[in-house]
Design an enzyme around this catalytic site. Structure first.
Site, PDB file in Angstrom:
ATOM      1  N   ASP A   9       0.813  -1.227   0.000  1.00 46.76           N
ATOM      2  CA  ASP A   9       0.000   0.000   0.000  1.00 46.76           C
ATOM      3  C   ASP A   9       0.845   1.275   0.000  1.00 46.76           C
ATOM      4  OD1 ASP A   9      -2.193  -1.624   0.268  1.00 46.76           O
ATOM      5  OD2 ASP A   9      -2.612  -1.079   2.353  1.00 46.76           O
ATOM      6  N   ARG A  18       2.698  12.719  -4.991  1.00 50.30           N
ATOM      7  CA  ARG A  18       3.116  13.623  -6.052  1.00 50.30           C
ATOM      8  C   ARG A  18       2.291  13.483  -7.330  1.00 50.30           C
ATOM      9  NH1 ARG A  18       8.248  15.991  -5.499  1.00 50.30           N
ATOM     10  NH2 ARG A  18       7.783  16.919  -7.511  1.00 50.30           N
ATOM     11  N   HIS A  43      -4.685  -3.029   0.175  1.00 51.06           N
ATOM     12  CA  HIS A  43      -5.946  -2.552   0.754  1.00 51.06           C
ATOM     13  C   HIS A  43      -6.522  -1.482  -0.170  1.00 51.06           C
ATOM     14  CE1 HIS A  43      -7.992  -0.757   4.634  1.00 51.06           C
ATOM     15  NE2 HIS A  43      -8.842  -0.954   3.653  1.00 51.06           N
ATOM     16  N   ARG A  45      -8.909   1.119  -0.359  1.00 53.50           N
ATOM     17  CA  ARG A  45      -9.762   1.890   0.553  1.00 53.50           C
ATOM     18  C   ARG A  45     -10.858   2.612  -0.213  1.00 53.50           C
ATOM     19  NH1 ARG A  45      -8.919   3.690   5.731  1.00 53.50           N
ATOM     20  NH2 ARG A  45      -7.282   2.563   6.815  1.00 53.50           N
ATOM     21  N   ARG A  49      -6.983   6.302  -1.040  1.00 50.17           N
ATOM     22  CA  ARG A  49      -5.860   7.161  -0.664  1.00 50.17           C
ATOM     23  C   ARG A  49      -4.499   6.577  -1.082  1.00 50.17           C
ATOM     24  NH1 ARG A  49      -6.002   6.544   5.864  1.00 50.17           N
ATOM     25  NH2 ARG A  49      -8.159   7.167   5.520  1.00 50.17           N
ATOM     26  N   HIS A  50      -4.419   5.263  -1.224  1.00 51.97           N
ATOM     27  CA  HIS A  50      -3.146   4.707  -1.743  1.00 51.97           C
ATOM     28  C   HIS A  50      -3.421   3.808  -2.955  1.00 51.97           C
ATOM     29  CE1 HIS A  50      -4.262   1.766   1.319  1.00 51.97           C
ATOM     30  NE2 HIS A  50      -3.802   2.488   2.323  1.00 51.97           N
ATOM     31  N   GLU A  70      -7.470  -6.579   0.815  1.00 51.02           N
ATOM     32  CA  GLU A  70      -8.095  -6.063   2.038  1.00 51.02           C
ATOM     33  C   GLU A  70      -9.130  -5.025   1.639  1.00 51.02           C
ATOM     34  OE1 GLU A  70      -4.143  -6.235   4.906  1.00 51.02           O
ATOM     35  OE2 GLU A  70      -5.076  -4.321   4.423  1.00 51.02           O
ATOM     36  N   THR A 100      -4.800   4.777   9.895  1.00 55.40           N
ATOM     37  CA  THR A 100      -4.646   3.390   9.463  1.00 55.40           C
ATOM     38  C   THR A 100      -5.760   2.596  10.138  1.00 55.40           C
ATOM     39  OG1 THR A 100      -3.136   1.495   9.372  1.00 55.40           O
ATOM     40  CG2 THR A 100      -2.978   2.893  11.315  1.00 55.40           C
ATOM     41  N   HIS A 194      -0.279  -6.011  11.376  1.00 54.40           N
ATOM     42  CA  HIS A 194      -0.428  -4.592  11.655  1.00 54.40           C
ATOM     43  C   HIS A 194       0.666  -4.112  12.592  1.00 54.40           C
ATOM     44  CE1 HIS A 194      -2.096  -0.623  11.821  1.00 54.40           C
ATOM     45  NE2 HIS A 194      -2.912  -0.978  10.857  1.00 54.40           N
ATOM     46  N   GLY A 195       1.476  -3.191  12.045  1.00 49.47           N
ATOM     47  CA  GLY A 195       2.487  -2.515  12.857  1.00 49.47           C
ATOM     48  C   GLY A 195       3.745  -3.317  13.105  1.00 49.47           C
ATOM     49  N   GLY A 216       3.510  -4.467   6.064  1.00 49.88           N
ATOM     50  CA  GLY A 216       3.652  -3.473   5.013  1.00 49.88           C
ATOM     51  C   GLY A 216       4.486  -2.275   5.393  1.00 49.88           C
ATOM     52  N   HIS A 217       3.926  -1.416   6.221  1.00 46.78           N
ATOM     53  CA  HIS A 217       4.507  -0.092   6.434  1.00 46.78           C
ATOM     54  C   HIS A 217       5.984  -0.139   6.813  1.00 46.78           C
ATOM     55  CE1 HIS A 217       5.244   3.613   8.860  1.00 46.78           C
ATOM     56  NE2 HIS A 217       4.772   4.133   7.751  1.00 46.78           N
TER      57      HIS A 217
END
Ligand code: PXP
Length: 244
Positions: A9, A18, A43, A45, A49-50, A70, A100, A194-195, A216-217
């Site tokens: 994501d 950008r 994901h 959404r 947004r991504h 997701e 998130t 997550h995280g 992911g992040h």
């Protein structure tokens, strides 16, 4: 074996900052595939947004690995999922104002709605996963409505670790361990995510019932410094070290 699903994501987050075509999340997925990921997670959404609709279309066409889509339990997302028929669909709660995915789905309070929602997805051959907390009532409800998989939310455990609240972190880890054992007993496949970071992945990977982690992040953040392949390689090594 513990699989690693790489969530791409936030490659799209950087791209969208950008409005350029780069960096391309599909290129990241192909790289993750070469670097030994077992699956790709994205994901879509509601606010896009991504990840975009076009990204999902390209991921479905261009990658060989199983795609884990997701999404929120909305009619629009159900239509998209039925069109692309990904290997797996992970239902998550979604609030527009959140940064998130903040909590798990309330399956216990929405049994009938979710049972109806997942029925056509199951019929289309997708493995349906529900992203939930470790509360026994949520796990039991997930089993009752016929989900194949639950993904346990590790965000609170990771936040407590980062904040140095170690006694609370350990209590959260113990609750996740009990949740994983209960889900397994009820015949659910157990995932977590997550995280997660290099520092927090070990104790989660050590939970014997887990079959998959979705990360992911942190991997995308780390890849700025080391490249994506090296970040994935190190994460896999830590997952492996946690399971002798
Ligand atoms: N699993 C689920 C269900 C998620 O919603 C997310 C975030 O999109 C992740 C795993 C990955 O979380 P992170 O990006 O913090 O590693």
């Amino acid at each position: 074996m513990l699989r690693l699903g790489v969530n791409i994501d936030h490659v799209a987050t950087i791209r969208n900052a950008r409005g350029t075509p780069w960096p391309d999340p599909v290129r990241a997925a192909l790289l993750a595939q070469q670097a030994g990921a077992d699956g790709i997670t994205a994901h879509l959404r509601e606010d896009r947004r991504h990840i975009s609709d076009r990204d999902i279309e390209r991921l479905a066409q261009e990658i060989r690995l199983p795609l884990n889509l997701e999404m929120a339990a909305t009619p629009e997302m159900q239509r998209i999922a039925l069109r692309h028929r990904p290997h797996a669909i992970c239902l998550v709660p979604e609030r527009r104002e959140e940064r998130t995915t903040e909590g798990g789905l309330d399956v216990a309070a929405n049994r009938a709605f979710l049972a109806d929602f997942i029925a056509p997805l199951r019929e289309a051959g997708a493995r349906v996963s529900l992203f939930i907390g470790h509360e026994p009532a949520q796990i039991e409800a997930a089993a009752e409505i016929g989900a194949a998989v639950v993904e346990l939310h590790t965000g609170a455990y990771c936040d407590l670790d980062t904040e140095g609240r170690l006694a609370e972190r350990d209590a959260e880890l113990a609750a996740l361990a009990r949740g994983a054992a209960l889900a397994d007993e009820l015949g659910l496949e157990v995932h977590a995510g997550h995280g997660l970071t290099f520092d927090t992945v070990g104790p989660i990977a050590a939970l014997p019932q887990l079959r998959e982690l979705n990360i992911g992040h942190f991997l995308i953040a780390e890849s700025v410094f080391t490249g994506l392949a090296a970040a994935i390689g190190e994460m896999r090594a830590r997952m492996k070290a946690a399971r002798p």
